[in-house]
Design an enzyme around this catalytic site. Structure first.
Site, PDB file in Angstrom:
ATOM      1  CG  ASP A   1      -8.870   0.068   4.111  1.00 53.54           C
ATOM      2  OD1 ASP A   1      -8.786  -0.793   5.003  1.00 53.54           O
ATOM      3  OD2 ASP A   1      -7.897   0.754   3.735  1.00 53.54           O
TER       4      ASP A   1
ATOM      5  CD  GLU B   1      -2.486   1.242   2.774  1.00 52.12           C
ATOM      6  OE1 GLU B   1      -2.117   0.465   3.677  1.00 52.12           O
ATOM      7  OE2 GLU B   1      -3.397   2.081   2.934  1.00 52.12           O
TER       8      GLU B   1
HETATM    9 ZN   LIG Z   1      -7.010  -2.135   5.493  1.00 51.36          ZN
END
Ligand SMILES: [Zn+2]
Length: 346
Positions: free
Chosen positions: A284, A206
């Site tokens: 998320d 990420e």
């Molecule tokens: Zn996450």
């Protein structure tokens, strides 16, 4: 010729009714400002924002680290089993409203233990809400225990054993501050989880480099990569992910909120799909990043000029990547196929 506005409206309608699966969702990240303020009052927890508007204003971030500060502060209002029940049931009600048929939720037990909340209260509240949502709304789910990678890995195995004794754990994950905390720190607990027959996933790539994705695959033996958007920097890694059909649980609104991409139209999701990767879209931490799964799908597809067929592909990928039984997968795929046929004029 149909105007662009009509095409986008048609896509939004298609996505809203599309049967969906969510695979990357932190239950603590569904804490809306209304519930945050209500729980802070109910539990006598002192937080810096006293009003819903002030809390909403605080939900602005520069990067992952600045978000995590606000996120952990928010989690500090969760004290009682009932709090975890209400939080989880509110998310499951969103699932019902958004046609999410199966969801896999992360939770961060170490944060709650550090706040003095017993593990049984955390898991008792979450599991009761998941059972009620399955009974009343037929939404299936799986619970994934996340270890916070910026903490000491030493107590992880003992925590996993305690959680498994309480029941309802489908797998383990790895989240929180990625940079400087490579996956290999948690090799031991992932080995133990595998020996216990648990599923394994990890946040990687990420903010962290492609090397962290390699480590998650080779050292932690994960079945899915959470985020993983930086894999495109390494062609050999892309080949590995494609060849092994390793799903990526991509979270576009999160990526923009935390400035991994400057805006949705800059997101690499279209390129990930073109590379043949098994991509899924997820929300998320939806209370913090401006939208739940439908909003993520609609916003991303329309910003990248993707189509209803791409939405179907993303959801088929999510079914294939889910940790549910083959029978449940067949049922979810049948729903998707029927929906695709019923909407084929779009
Ligand atoms: Zn996450």
């Amino acid at each position: 010729m149909e105007s662009m506005t009509n095409i986008k409206r048609g896509l939004a309608d298609f996505v809203e009714d599309l049967p969906k699966v969510e695979l990357h969702l932190h239950i603590e990240g569904t804490l809306e400002p209304e519930l945050l303020i209500a729980l802070a009052r109910r539990n006598g927890v002192d937080i810096p924002y006293k009003t819903i508007a002030a809390a909403r204003t605080a939900y602005q971030f520069e990067d992952l680290q600045s978000f995590l500060k606000v996120y952990y502060l928010g989690a500090s209002v969760l004290r009682e089993e009932q709090d975890f029940y209400e939080l989880t049931l509110a998310y499951m009600a969103r699932c019902k409203a958004q046609q999410i048929r199966h969801t896999e939720l992360f939770f961060d037990p170490q944060t709650h233990l550090a706040n003095g909340v017993p593990l049984a209260a955390v898991m008792g509240g979450i599991n009761a809400a998941l059972r009620d949502a399955e009974r009343d709304w037929h939404i299936s789910s799986a619970l994934i225990l996340c270890f916070e990678r910026d903490r000491d890995p030493e107590p992880a195995v003992a925590l996993l054993e305690r959680a498994c004794a309480l029941g309802g754990i489908a797998g383990i994950g790895l989240d929180s501050a990625e940079l400087g905390n490579p996956p290999e720190k948690f090799q031991e607990v992932f080995k133990v989880a595998k020996s216990m027959g648990l599923h394994r996933v990890a946040h990687a790539g990420e903010e962290g480099p492609p090397a962290y994705i390699w480590q998650a695959l080779d050292v932690l033996d994960v079945e899915r990569i959470d985020h993983g958007v930086r894999c495109l920097e390494d062609p050999a890694l892309v080949r590995r992910l494609v060849d092994d059909r390793i799903p990526l649980t991509v979270c576009p609104f999160s990526n923009v909120a935390l400035k991994v991409f400057s805006q949705l139209s800059e997101h690499n999701l279209g390129r990930l799909l073109k590379a043949g990767l098994s991509v899924t879209i997820n929300s998320d931490d939806p209370a913090y990043f401006g939208g739940y799964l439908s909003e993520n799908l609609i916003g991303t597809l329309s910003s990248l000029d993707l189509t209803a067929q791409d939405a179907l592909l993303l959801e088929r990928n999510a079914v294939a990547a889910a940790f549910c039984t083959d029978q449940r997968k067949q049922s979810l795929l049948r729903d998707l196929d029927q929906y695709g046929v019923s909407q084929q004029n779009l």
